[in-house]
Enzyme design. Sequence first.
Site, PDB file in Angstrom:
ATOM      1  N   ASP A  54     -16.400   5.371  14.598  1.00  0.00           N
ATOM      2  CA  ASP A  54     -15.236   5.304  13.720  1.00  0.00           C
ATOM      3  C   ASP A  54     -14.724   3.867  13.605  1.00  0.00           C
ATOM      4  O   ASP A  54     -14.021   3.358  14.485  1.00  0.00           O
ATOM      5  CB  ASP A  54     -14.126   6.233  14.240  1.00  0.00           C
ATOM      6  CG  ASP A  54     -12.984   6.374  13.261  1.00  0.00           C
ATOM      7  OD1 ASP A  54     -12.909   5.588  12.293  1.00  0.00           O
ATOM      8  OD2 ASP A  54     -12.154   7.291  13.454  1.00  0.00           O
TER       9      ASP A  54
ATOM     10  N   LYS B 262      -3.599  -1.990  14.367  1.00  0.00           N
ATOM     11  CA  LYS B 262      -2.759  -1.035  15.097  1.00  0.00           C
ATOM     12  C   LYS B 262      -3.231  -0.903  16.554  1.00  0.00           C
ATOM     13  O   LYS B 262      -4.427  -0.822  16.818  1.00  0.00           O
ATOM     14  CB  LYS B 262      -2.769   0.304  14.387  1.00  0.00           C
ATOM     15  CG  LYS B 262      -1.913   0.266  13.123  1.00  0.00           C
ATOM     16  CD  LYS B 262      -1.773   1.618  12.480  1.00  0.00           C
ATOM     17  CE  LYS B 262      -2.919   1.902  11.559  1.00  0.00           C
ATOM     18  NZ  LYS B 262      -2.828   1.223  10.257  1.00  0.00           N
TER      19      LYS B 262
ATOM     20  N   ALA C   7     -12.895   1.216   7.145  1.00  0.00           N
ATOM     21  CA  ALA C   7     -13.441   0.492   5.987  1.00  0.00           C
ATOM     22  C   ALA C   7     -12.581  -0.734   5.644  1.00  0.00           C
ATOM     23  O   ALA C   7     -13.012  -1.594   4.877  1.00  0.00           O
ATOM     24  CB  ALA C   7     -13.530   1.422   4.780  1.00  0.00           C
ATOM     25  N   ASP C   8     -11.393  -0.817   6.238  1.00  0.00           N
ATOM     26  CA  ASP C   8     -10.546  -1.995   5.988  1.00  0.00           C
ATOM     27  C   ASP C   8     -11.259  -3.288   6.390  1.00  0.00           C
ATOM     28  O   ASP C   8     -11.075  -4.327   5.757  1.00  0.00           O
ATOM     29  CB  ASP C   8      -9.241  -1.908   6.801  1.00  0.00           C
ATOM     30  CG  ASP C   8      -8.322  -0.789   6.344  1.00  0.00           C
ATOM     31  OD1 ASP C   8      -8.584  -0.174   5.300  1.00  0.00           O
ATOM     32  OD2 ASP C   8      -7.325  -0.534   7.055  1.00  0.00           O
TER      33      ASP C   8
ATOM     34  N   GLU D 148       0.836  -1.210   0.000  1.00  0.00           N
ATOM     35  CA  GLU D 148       0.000   0.000   0.000  1.00  0.00           C
ATOM     36  C   GLU D 148       0.872   1.263   0.000  1.00  0.00           C
ATOM     37  O   GLU D 148       2.087   1.205   0.208  1.00  0.00           O
ATOM     38  CB  GLU D 148      -0.917   0.007   1.217  1.00  0.00           C
ATOM     39  CG  GLU D 148      -0.161   0.008   2.554  1.00  0.00           C
ATOM     40  CD  GLU D 148      -0.948   0.640   3.684  1.00  0.00           C
ATOM     41  OE1 GLU D 148      -1.373   1.803   3.509  1.00  0.00           O
ATOM     42  OE2 GLU D 148      -1.112   0.007   4.720  1.00  0.00           O
TER      43      GLU D 148
ATOM     44  N   LYS E  74      -5.882  10.460   0.940  1.00  0.00           N
ATOM     45  CA  LYS E  74      -5.858   9.103   1.520  1.00  0.00           C
ATOM     46  C   LYS E  74      -7.089   8.368   0.994  1.00  0.00           C
ATOM     47  O   LYS E  74      -8.215   8.736   1.302  1.00  0.00           O
ATOM     48  CB  LYS E  74      -5.886   9.227   3.046  1.00  0.00           C
ATOM     49  CG  LYS E  74      -5.945   7.925   3.816  1.00  0.00           C
ATOM     50  CD  LYS E  74      -5.913   8.192   5.331  1.00  0.00           C
ATOM     51  CE  LYS E  74      -6.387   6.978   6.117  1.00  0.00           C
ATOM     52  NZ  LYS E  74      -6.516   7.272   7.562  1.00  0.00           N
TER      53      LYS E  74
HETATM   54  N1  PSU Z   1      -0.005   0.285   8.487  1.00  0.00           N
HETATM   55  C1  PSU Z   1       0.989   1.055   8.991  1.00  0.00           C
HETATM   56  N2  PSU Z   1       0.815   2.419   8.904  1.00  0.00           N
HETATM   57  C2  PSU Z   1      -0.305   2.992   8.325  1.00  0.00           C
HETATM   58  C3  PSU Z   1      -1.338   2.169   7.799  1.00  0.00           C
HETATM   59  C4  PSU Z   1      -1.131   0.813   7.908  1.00  0.00           C
HETATM   60  O1  PSU Z   1       1.986   0.553   9.517  1.00  0.00           O
HETATM   61  O2  PSU Z   1      -0.402   4.232   8.268  1.00  0.00           O
HETATM   62  C5  PSU Z   1      -2.586   2.794   7.171  1.00  0.00           C
HETATM   63  C6  PSU Z   1      -3.285   1.806   6.249  1.00  0.00           C
HETATM   64  O3  PSU Z   1      -3.384   2.421   4.976  1.00  0.00           O
HETATM   65  C7  PSU Z   1      -4.651   1.588   6.844  1.00  0.00           C
HETATM   66  C8  PSU Z   1      -4.886   2.933   7.442  1.00  0.00           C
HETATM   67  O4  PSU Z   1      -5.613   1.214   5.879  1.00  0.00           O
HETATM   68  O5  PSU Z   1      -3.621   3.200   8.079  1.00  0.00           O
HETATM   69  C9  PSU Z   1      -6.068   2.924   8.401  1.00  0.00           C
HETATM   70  O6  PSU Z   1      -6.691   4.162   8.361  1.00  0.00           O
HETATM   71  P1  PSU Z   1      -8.163   4.391   8.959  1.00  0.00           P
HETATM   72  O7  PSU Z   1      -8.009   4.034  10.426  1.00  0.00           O
HETATM   73  O8  PSU Z   1      -8.479   5.861   8.739  1.00  0.00           O
HETATM   74  O9  PSU Z   1      -9.079   3.486   8.222  1.00  0.00           O
HETATM   75 MN    MN Z   2     -11.676   5.937  10.470  1.00  0.00          MN
END
Ligand code: PSU
Ligand code: MN
Length: 308
Positions: A137, A158, A140-141, A24, A85
Amino acid sequence: MIPIYFSAEVSAARDENRAIVALESTIITHGMPFPQNVETARLVEEDIRQAGATPATIAVLDGQLHVGLEPDQLDQLGQAENVAKLSRADIAACIASGGTGATTVAATMIAAHLADIQVFATGGIGGVHRGAENSFDISADLQELAQTPVTVVAAGAKAILDLHKTFEVLETLGVPVIAYGQDSLPAFWSATSNLPAPLRMDSAAAIADAHQMRTAMGLKGGQLIANPIPKASEISAETLAPIIDVALQEAALKNIHAKAVTPFLLGRIFELTDGQSLTANIALVRNNARLGAEIAKALIKDHHSDSP
Ligand code: PSU
Ligand code: MN
């Protein structure tokens, strides 16, 4: 069908039916500071080559969907300001309007699937944020894993998230969550957590077999491979807990919402750990890339042995 712009390397790998691992780009533009972001992206690509597969970093550049970036494209993306993003909701609009954007886990899965790539390695997936009962929150992953047939190798979700709720949602969505080589789920910067893994596998071949069985059964969606950070590079959950709390409090005070939450938290944790979180993040992404390459190779081997 929309045109996909393949890098020379990915194009050659496709012609020769070699193993390809998708990567990604949001981790490059929103997950790490320059210049470590570009250096890491390079190292990760090289790790995949060393393991005998081909890296395909995915991004939208000036309205073109790229699968595999040439070195100069990677450089430019890593330094560009105000890159969008992109998740499932915005990738089509970005392409249609000629924009430039980095793909999250969700959007990278979509692009990988369009390009016939079955394996994707990243750092950590997005998930259910703490306090989601108020903010709603949820990344969408998670939905993407439920509907797009790509095996995603990550160090779990994470640790800034509510991991318990994240894995509950994945279970509800029918996403196989497979810990690699251990019984507990990893927690991104930490190798273990107090959450037991729903499934455990100890080889890339077993993961490839499970992927193929899902395809054969016509099951929608992918698999999440939760690959623990190498012990030598981990930060313990106890060390991180108070730091994550500080970052979360700041995000609340500053009214950070929606897409900005994850990049803000990662950035603050980087500062609060004097860069240690980034060192760990780099180690875990590289580790995931290597496992992704093994799975991609195992998928090709199986495919060949099946054909007459
Ligand atoms: N993995 C990492 N660092 C990141 C991400 C993943 O080590 O920044 C990113 C990925 O693109 C993941 C996004 O889809 O963080 C999640 O964002 P959100 O919580 O807004 O869906
Ligand atoms: Mn989000």
